[in-house]
Design a protein around this motif. Sequence first.
Motif, PDB file in Angstrom:
ATOM      1  N   THR A  72      16.589  16.106 -22.876  1.00 41.56           N
ATOM      2  CA  THR A  72      15.954  16.329 -24.179  1.00 41.56           C
ATOM      3  C   THR A  72      15.072  15.157 -24.599  1.00 41.56           C
ATOM      4  OG1 THR A  72      18.106  15.741 -25.040  1.00 41.56           O
ATOM      5  CG2 THR A  72      17.411  17.993 -25.376  1.00 41.56           C
ATOM      6  N   ARG A  73      15.460  13.951 -24.214  1.00 43.80           N
ATOM      7  CA  ARG A  73      14.651  12.793 -24.627  1.00 43.80           C
ATOM      8  C   ARG A  73      13.306  12.809 -23.912  1.00 43.80           C
ATOM      9  NH1 ARG A  73      18.180   9.416 -27.415  1.00 43.80           N
ATOM     10  NH2 ARG A  73      16.963   7.520 -27.261  1.00 43.80           N
ATOM     11  N   ILE A  76      11.128  15.591 -25.500  1.00 40.33           N
ATOM     12  CA  ILE A  76      10.479  15.325 -26.791  1.00 40.33           C
ATOM     13  C   ILE A  76       9.354  14.307 -26.630  1.00 40.33           C
ATOM     14  CG2 ILE A  76      10.875  14.314 -29.086  1.00 40.33           C
ATOM     15  CD1 ILE A  76      13.589  15.918 -28.939  1.00 40.33           C
ATOM     16  N   TRP A  77       9.569  13.320 -25.772  1.00 41.13           N
ATOM     17  CA  TRP A  77       8.502  12.350 -25.477  1.00 41.13           C
ATOM     18  C   TRP A  77       7.267  13.071 -24.927  1.00 41.13           C
ATOM     19  CZ3 TRP A  77       6.450   7.666 -25.891  1.00 41.13           C
ATOM     20  CH2 TRP A  77       5.608   7.182 -24.895  1.00 41.13           C
ATOM     21  N   LYS A 136      13.403   1.290 -22.701  1.00 40.51           N
ATOM     22  CA  LYS A 136      13.522   1.124 -24.152  1.00 40.51           C
ATOM     23  C   LYS A 136      13.961   2.432 -24.807  1.00 40.51           C
ATOM     24  CE  LYS A 136      11.003  -0.654 -28.169  1.00 40.51           C
ATOM     25  NZ  LYS A 136      12.265  -0.814 -28.859  1.00 40.51           N
ATOM     26  N   LEU A 137      13.403   3.542 -24.338  1.00 44.22           N
ATOM     27  CA  LEU A 137      13.725   4.844 -24.945  1.00 44.22           C
ATOM     28  C   LEU A 137      14.938   5.510 -24.291  1.00 44.22           C
ATOM     29  CD1 LEU A 137      10.135   6.358 -25.354  1.00 44.22           C
ATOM     30  CD2 LEU A 137      11.496   5.190 -27.068  1.00 44.22           C
ATOM     31  N   ARG A 138      15.536   4.849 -23.323  1.00 45.59           N
ATOM     32  CA  ARG A 138      16.701   5.383 -22.604  1.00 45.59           C
ATOM     33  C   ARG A 138      16.440   6.796 -22.110  1.00 45.59           C
ATOM     34  NH1 ARG A 138      20.688   6.091 -26.089  1.00 45.59           N
ATOM     35  NH2 ARG A 138      19.567   5.454 -27.948  1.00 45.59           N
ATOM     36  N   LEU A 139      15.426   6.938 -21.269  1.00 44.60           N
ATOM     37  CA  LEU A 139      15.024   8.271 -20.814  1.00 44.60           C
ATOM     38  C   LEU A 139      15.826   8.759 -19.610  1.00 44.60           C
ATOM     39  CD1 LEU A 139      11.116   8.217 -21.137  1.00 44.60           C
ATOM     40  CD2 LEU A 139      12.789   9.157 -22.708  1.00 44.60           C
TER      41      LEU A 139
ATOM     42  N   GLU B  16      22.401  18.007 -27.370  1.00 46.28           N
ATOM     43  CA  GLU B  16      22.252  19.129 -26.441  1.00 46.28           C
ATOM     44  C   GLU B  16      23.069  20.331 -26.906  1.00 46.28           C
ATOM     45  OE1 GLU B  16      22.474  16.068 -25.247  1.00 46.28           O
ATOM     46  OE2 GLU B  16      20.689  15.865 -23.974  1.00 46.28           O
ATOM     47  N   ARG B  67      13.951  24.527 -33.385  1.00 47.55           N
ATOM     48  CA  ARG B  67      14.600  23.619 -32.435  1.00 47.55           C
ATOM     49  C   ARG B  67      14.036  22.200 -32.590  1.00 47.55           C
ATOM     50  NH1 ARG B  67      12.327  20.904 -28.096  1.00 47.55           N
ATOM     51  NH2 ARG B  67      11.595  22.673 -26.869  1.00 47.55           N
ATOM     52  N   PHE B  75      17.871  13.212 -34.999  1.00 47.16           N
ATOM     53  CA  PHE B  75      17.414  11.851 -34.699  1.00 47.16           C
ATOM     54  C   PHE B  75      17.386  10.990 -35.959  1.00 47.16           C
ATOM     55  CE2 PHE B  75      15.266  13.812 -30.875  1.00 47.16           C
ATOM     56  CZ  PHE B  75      16.147  13.249 -29.980  1.00 47.16           C
ATOM     57  N   HIS B  82      12.415   6.155 -33.273  1.00 52.61           N
ATOM     58  CA  HIS B  82      11.362   6.505 -32.310  1.00 52.61           C
ATOM     59  C   HIS B  82      11.298   8.003 -32.097  1.00 52.61           C
ATOM     60  CE1 HIS B  82      11.700   2.224 -30.786  1.00 52.61           C
ATOM     61  NE2 HIS B  82      10.418   2.398 -31.015  1.00 52.61           N
ATOM     62  N   PHE B  83      12.473   8.579 -31.785  1.00 60.09           N
ATOM     63  CA  PHE B  83      12.479   9.999 -31.447  1.00 60.09           C
ATOM     64  C   PHE B  83      12.281  10.881 -32.674  1.00 60.09           C
ATOM     65  CE2 PHE B  83      13.837   8.405 -27.442  1.00 60.09           C
ATOM     66  CZ  PHE B  83      13.328   9.322 -26.546  1.00 60.09           C
ATOM     67  N   PHE B  86       8.587  10.978 -32.863  1.00 58.67           N
ATOM     68  CA  PHE B  86       8.025  11.846 -31.813  1.00 58.67           C
ATOM     69  C   PHE B  86       8.158  13.321 -32.220  1.00 58.67           C
ATOM     70  CE2 PHE B  86       9.489   8.538 -28.426  1.00 58.67           C
ATOM     71  CZ  PHE B  86       8.526   7.659 -28.887  1.00 58.67           C
ATOM     72  N   SER B  87       9.341  13.692 -32.745  1.00 54.87           N
ATOM     73  CA  SER B  87       9.555  15.085 -33.143  1.00 54.87           C
ATOM     74  C   SER B  87       8.592  15.480 -34.255  1.00 54.87           C
ATOM     75  CB  SER B  87      10.989  15.299 -33.637  1.00 54.87           C
ATOM     76  OG  SER B  87      11.900  14.768 -32.723  1.00 54.87           O
ATOM     77  N   VAL B  90       5.191  16.212 -32.874  1.00 52.58           N
ATOM     78  CA  VAL B  90       5.167  17.545 -32.261  1.00 52.58           C
ATOM     79  C   VAL B  90       5.055  18.619 -33.335  1.00 52.58           C
ATOM     80  CG1 VAL B  90       6.470  19.185 -30.861  1.00 52.58           C
ATOM     81  CG2 VAL B  90       6.505  16.767 -30.271  1.00 52.58           C
TER      82      VAL B  90
END
Lengths: 278, 104
Positions: A72-73, A76-77, A136-139, B16, B67, B75, B82-83, B86-87, B90
């Motif tokens: 999921t990470r 989204i990136w 850094k983003l733990r992908l 998830e 979703r 997040f 960060h995420f 990003f969301s 989007v």
Amino acid sequence: MVITFITIFAIGIAAGVVGAILGLGGGIIIVPALTLGFGMSMRTAVAASTVCIIATSTGAAVAFLRDRLTNTRVAIWLEMGTSLGALTGALVAALVNQRVLFVLFGLLLAYSAYNMFRTRKEHTRPEVVPDAISSKLRLGGSYYDKALGRRVEYQVTRTLPGLIIMYFSGAAAGLLGIGAGIFKVPAMDQVMGMPFKASSATSNFMIGVTAASGAVVYFARGDVKPLVAGPVVLGVLLGAILGARLMMRMPASKIRLFFMPILAYTAIEMIYKGVKWW
Amino acid sequence: MVVAIEPEEKAEHPIELVLARLLRLGSLVAAALLAVGIALMVLGQTVLAPKLITAGLLVLLGTPVLRVTAAAVIFVKERDWHFALFSLVVLCAVAAGIYFGKGM
């Protein structure tokens, strides 16, 4: 009418199974089937196919998310790239020469088909070292591979090139109406160093979002015909749920083997579209 | 089929499972509406049937957008800025796509 419904439904199931296994939208099956097989207009077929992309994505993602196959990470990136790319593609569609783009993207796909073919025997790939953004983003991620019977841990690299490729793949989707997953799977698998099954599942997860804005527009224009889209979408939903279960038990090398000819076919079709005299 | 999930693993990746539950709900509701709509169509209910099918398609259409929104909320709750950002990017791109697409 019942026979037509059942046939369209069956096509949907097939497209859903294939789409879920390969991480594609299934448009490669649905659009030709509806236009050539049922004489429907391109508009109706593409609109139905766009809703089907969402159905494949949603139906398959449930199983993939539970088994952690979807990253999921990473999704989204990379969705930032695809969604901004799709937006740009839709905005500049009138300004660019589509024929040149078809050839360019076709060549890109041909190259990635060749690359996939060349590396088909390599079962152990070189250790992937995560780049700065990835760490850094733990992908990085891990999933339990039912075909191998063990947990697969992996790292992700070349995060920025991956994002840029996604931007162009989104633009291709917006400009040319193709490329729901066909660019995404090779980008994650070959550029970012992700395992093939994680690439396919993550691509599957992402394509629904890019398709959503397109589908809303088709809906608003009245291009989505309920009697066509209804049966095919229901078929795709069920097919995708089934396909996801199949995919998790399939060895990655076999899935790659199915993916390569489709990649090659799409490449040839796109180059042909670009060079043929209208 | 029983798949054992270790409890600590469950706590490690809640996103998830939340998203899986959301997508399963979306696809079940959509599939049910589509199936009933198609069945009614076959039975000759030509007024109600297309409406049910359209409702099913719309539910399906809303699921990916929901979703991304759900992911953004998770997040933010986890203070994963960060995420969350990003969301949001989007979501804005999807919204802009709909806005500009309608005008064309």
